[in-house]
Every structure is written in structure tokens, then in C-alpha cells.
Design a protein around this motif. Structure first.
Motif, PDB file in Angstrom:
ATOM      1  N   THR A  78      -3.584  -8.175   7.270  1.00 31.24           N
ATOM      2  CA  THR A  78      -2.237  -8.459   7.752  1.00 31.24           C
ATOM      3  C   THR A  78      -1.283  -8.546   6.567  1.00 31.24           C
ATOM      4  OG1 THR A  78      -3.201  -9.726   9.584  1.00 31.24           O
ATOM      5  CG2 THR A  78      -0.845 -10.004   9.177  1.00 31.24           C
ATOM      6  N   GLN A  79      -0.711  -7.397   6.218  1.00 29.68           N
ATOM      7  CA  GLN A  79       0.189  -7.254   5.077  1.00 29.68           C
ATOM      8  C   GLN A  79      -0.453  -7.727   3.773  1.00 29.68           C
ATOM      9  OE1 GLN A  79       4.107  -8.800   5.899  1.00 29.68           O
ATOM     10  NE2 GLN A  79       4.341  -7.600   7.769  1.00 29.68           N
ATOM     11  N   VAL A  80      -1.733  -7.586   3.694  1.00 29.17           N
ATOM     12  CA  VAL A  80      -2.481  -7.879   2.475  1.00 29.17           C
ATOM     13  C   VAL A  80      -3.781  -7.077   2.518  1.00 29.17           C
ATOM     14  CG1 VAL A  80      -3.580  -9.953   3.486  1.00 29.17           C
ATOM     15  CG2 VAL A  80      -3.425  -9.705   0.987  1.00 29.17           C
ATOM     16  N   PRO A  81      -4.124  -6.361   1.456  1.00 32.55           N
ATOM     17  CA  PRO A  81      -3.414  -6.255   0.181  1.00 32.55           C
ATOM     18  C   PRO A  81      -2.117  -5.454   0.313  1.00 32.55           C
ATOM     19  CG  PRO A  81      -5.246  -4.714   0.245  1.00 32.55           C
ATOM     20  CD  PRO A  81      -5.358  -5.555   1.483  1.00 32.55           C
ATOM     21  N   VAL A  82      -1.169  -5.763  -0.570  1.00 36.08           N
ATOM     22  CA  VAL A  82       0.125  -5.073  -0.550  1.00 36.08           C
ATOM     23  C   VAL A  82       0.528  -4.754  -1.986  1.00 36.08           C
ATOM     24  CG1 VAL A  82       1.346  -7.304  -0.470  1.00 36.08           C
ATOM     25  CG2 VAL A  82       2.538  -5.204   0.197  1.00 36.08           C
ATOM     26  N   ASN A  83       0.952  -3.523  -2.207  1.00 34.58           N
ATOM     27  CA  ASN A  83       1.340  -3.071  -3.536  1.00 34.58           C
ATOM     28  C   ASN A  83       2.853  -3.058  -3.704  1.00 34.58           C
ATOM     29  OD1 ASN A  83      -1.298  -2.723  -4.357  1.00 34.58           O
ATOM     30  ND2 ASN A  83      -1.339  -0.533  -3.905  1.00 34.58           N
ATOM     31  N   ASP A  84       3.283  -2.926  -4.937  1.00 35.09           N
ATOM     32  CA  ASP A  84       4.709  -2.912  -5.276  1.00 35.09           C
ATOM     33  C   ASP A  84       5.375  -1.654  -4.711  1.00 35.09           C
ATOM     34  OD1 ASP A  84       7.221  -2.742  -6.530  1.00 35.09           O
ATOM     35  OD2 ASP A  84       6.482  -3.738  -8.334  1.00 35.09           O
ATOM     36  N   PRO A  85       6.402  -1.796  -3.867  1.00 35.03           N
ATOM     37  CA  PRO A  85       7.043  -0.614  -3.273  1.00 35.03           C
ATOM     38  C   PRO A  85       7.915   0.165  -4.246  1.00 35.03           C
ATOM     39  CG  PRO A  85       8.197  -2.588  -2.589  1.00 35.03           C
ATOM     40  CD  PRO A  85       6.982  -3.052  -3.349  1.00 35.03           C
ATOM     41  N   LEU A  86       8.472  -0.494  -5.254  1.00 35.41           N
ATOM     42  CA  LEU A  86       9.388   0.197  -6.168  1.00 35.41           C
ATOM     43  C   LEU A  86       8.706   1.344  -6.904  1.00 35.41           C
ATOM     44  CD1 LEU A  86      11.439  -2.699  -7.811  1.00 35.41           C
ATOM     45  CD2 LEU A  86      12.269  -0.987  -6.200  1.00 35.41           C
TER      46      LEU A  86
END
Length: 212
Positions: A78-86
Motif C-alpha cells: 500500500t504505497q510502499v515501497p515507493v521511489n522518488d518521482p522527480l
């Protein structure tokens, strides 16, 4: 005059953005979020479909309220793992010509100068196709990850955000004049020093900031 409709895609650099469990479907490809090729293909598809932009959500921290631990969020992605979008934006911008990119970035845990520089870099690389969704964060786990006991109160977070925005606007609009860079080969002058100004700010998050 005909009315226009703006089309924006909504994504997140993780497995399950708004549909936990969908990663189990045979046709689902969200597990490819770690592959740059997947994001480039998405950008090209959106541009081919005449989308105006791609909005990338983000969150710092992990959901750990249910059951008093992050176990459920981790188990179900649930929204994890999540990486840097930039970090996705330059590659997607290089693969497209018109698609815009809006990115969520939390301002609560990063000094304004490095962030302002990062966004300016993206502004150059995308030729103006980058936008910032300003947020202050809402998870105690993010604050604890930064060494605090918990996040600030709502009003305090927004007071800090107001101060933060003053700093980044000063950096973006007041440090380098539009005519500062002349790239004069004959005289060997790239930047006119008199057109680059120090930025000073005294506020809640910074004191006597001097940045160029």
C-alpha cells in the motif's frame, strides 16, 4: 468557441497507488515501477493519446496506524515501497515533446536551496514542463524517519510552508536576473556578476539565509 478538456494521468512511483492488490492481476504491470523503460513507454502513450500532463503523487513515510504497525501496508504494497518521482521526469521528458509533469514534493524535511536548485534543473531539462504540487506531509512516520518525535501540528506546518515558499520564490525570481548569462565568447564572460544577487531571508525555518 469550442470548449477544451484537459487530460491528466495520475500515477505514483510504487506498486499500488490507489488500487491495492491489483498487482496480482495477470495483466497488471505495476511491478515494473522500478524499470525506467516502463515510465518512458507510459509517457509516450500519454503523448500519443493527446494527454496534457502526468501527475505523480508521492508520500514520505509509511502507513502504520492500522494495527499499530506498518505490517498491513508492507504486506499489501500500500504505497510502499515507493521511489522518488522527480528522478523519472528527465527520461520521460526526453521521450516526449508536449507532455507536462506535475510532481508532489513534501517541503517539511528539505532545506529550500537544494530543492529550488533541483526544480530549476528540471525546469531547464523539460523546457518548462514541470510543476510542483506543494505539500507539507501528513504522516508521523515521515517525521520520525527524519529524527523527530512526530510531525508538527497542522497550523505550524502551514506556517513553516509559508516561510518556505517565500524563500524558494526569492531564489527562483530574485537571485539570477534574466540577463545575467550572456555567454560572451569574445570577452570571455559567461555570467555578469552584477546581475547575480544574494538572497537573504529571516524566518521560522531559516535565519539569515544567503544563497546565490
Amino acid at each position: 468557441m469550442p470548449r477544451q478538456i484537459r487530460l491528466n494521468a495520475f500515477e505514483m512511483n510504487c506498486v499500488a497507488h490507489q488500487s491495492p492488490g491489483l498487482w496480482r492481476h495477470p495483466r497488471d504491470r505495476s511491478r515494473d515501477y522500478r524499470r525506467l523503460e516502463s515510465w518512458i513507454e507510459l509517457a509516450r502513450t500519454l503523448e500519443r493519446g493527446l494527454f496534457d500532463g502526468l501527475f505523480l503523487a508521492d508520500v514520505l513515510g509509511v502507513y502504520d496506524v492500522f494495527g499499530g504497525s506498518p505490517e498491513a501496508a508492507l504486506r499489501h504494497a500500500t504505497q510502499v515501497p515507493v521511489n522518488d518521482p522527480l528522478l523519472l521526469v528527465p527520461a520521460m521528458a526526453a521521450a516526449t515533446r508536449h507532455l507536462g509533469f506535475g510532481v508532489t514534493v513534501t517541503l517539511s524535511y528539505e532545506p529550500p536551496f537544494p530543492f529550488a536548485r533541483r526544480m530549476s534543473t528540471l525546469d531547464h531539462l523539460t523546457e518548462g514542463r514541470i510543476g510542483w504540487n506543494v505539500v507539507t506531509g501528513y504522516l508521523d512516520s515521515a517525521a520520525k524517519g527524519m529524527g523527530a518525535s512526530g510531525q508538527r501540528t497542522h497550523d505550524d506546518r502551514y506556517a513553516v510552508a509559508n516561510d518556505y515558499m517565500q524563500v524558494v520564490y526569492k531564489l527562483w525570481e530574485g537571485s539570477w536576473a534574466d540577463d545575467a548569462v550572456i555567454a560572451d565568447k569574445e570577452r570571455g564572460i559567461f555570467t555578469r556578476p552584477d546581475r547575480v544577487r544574494k538572497v537573504r531571508h529571516d524566518g521560522r525555518i531559516t535565519s539569515s539565509t544567503r544563497c546565490t
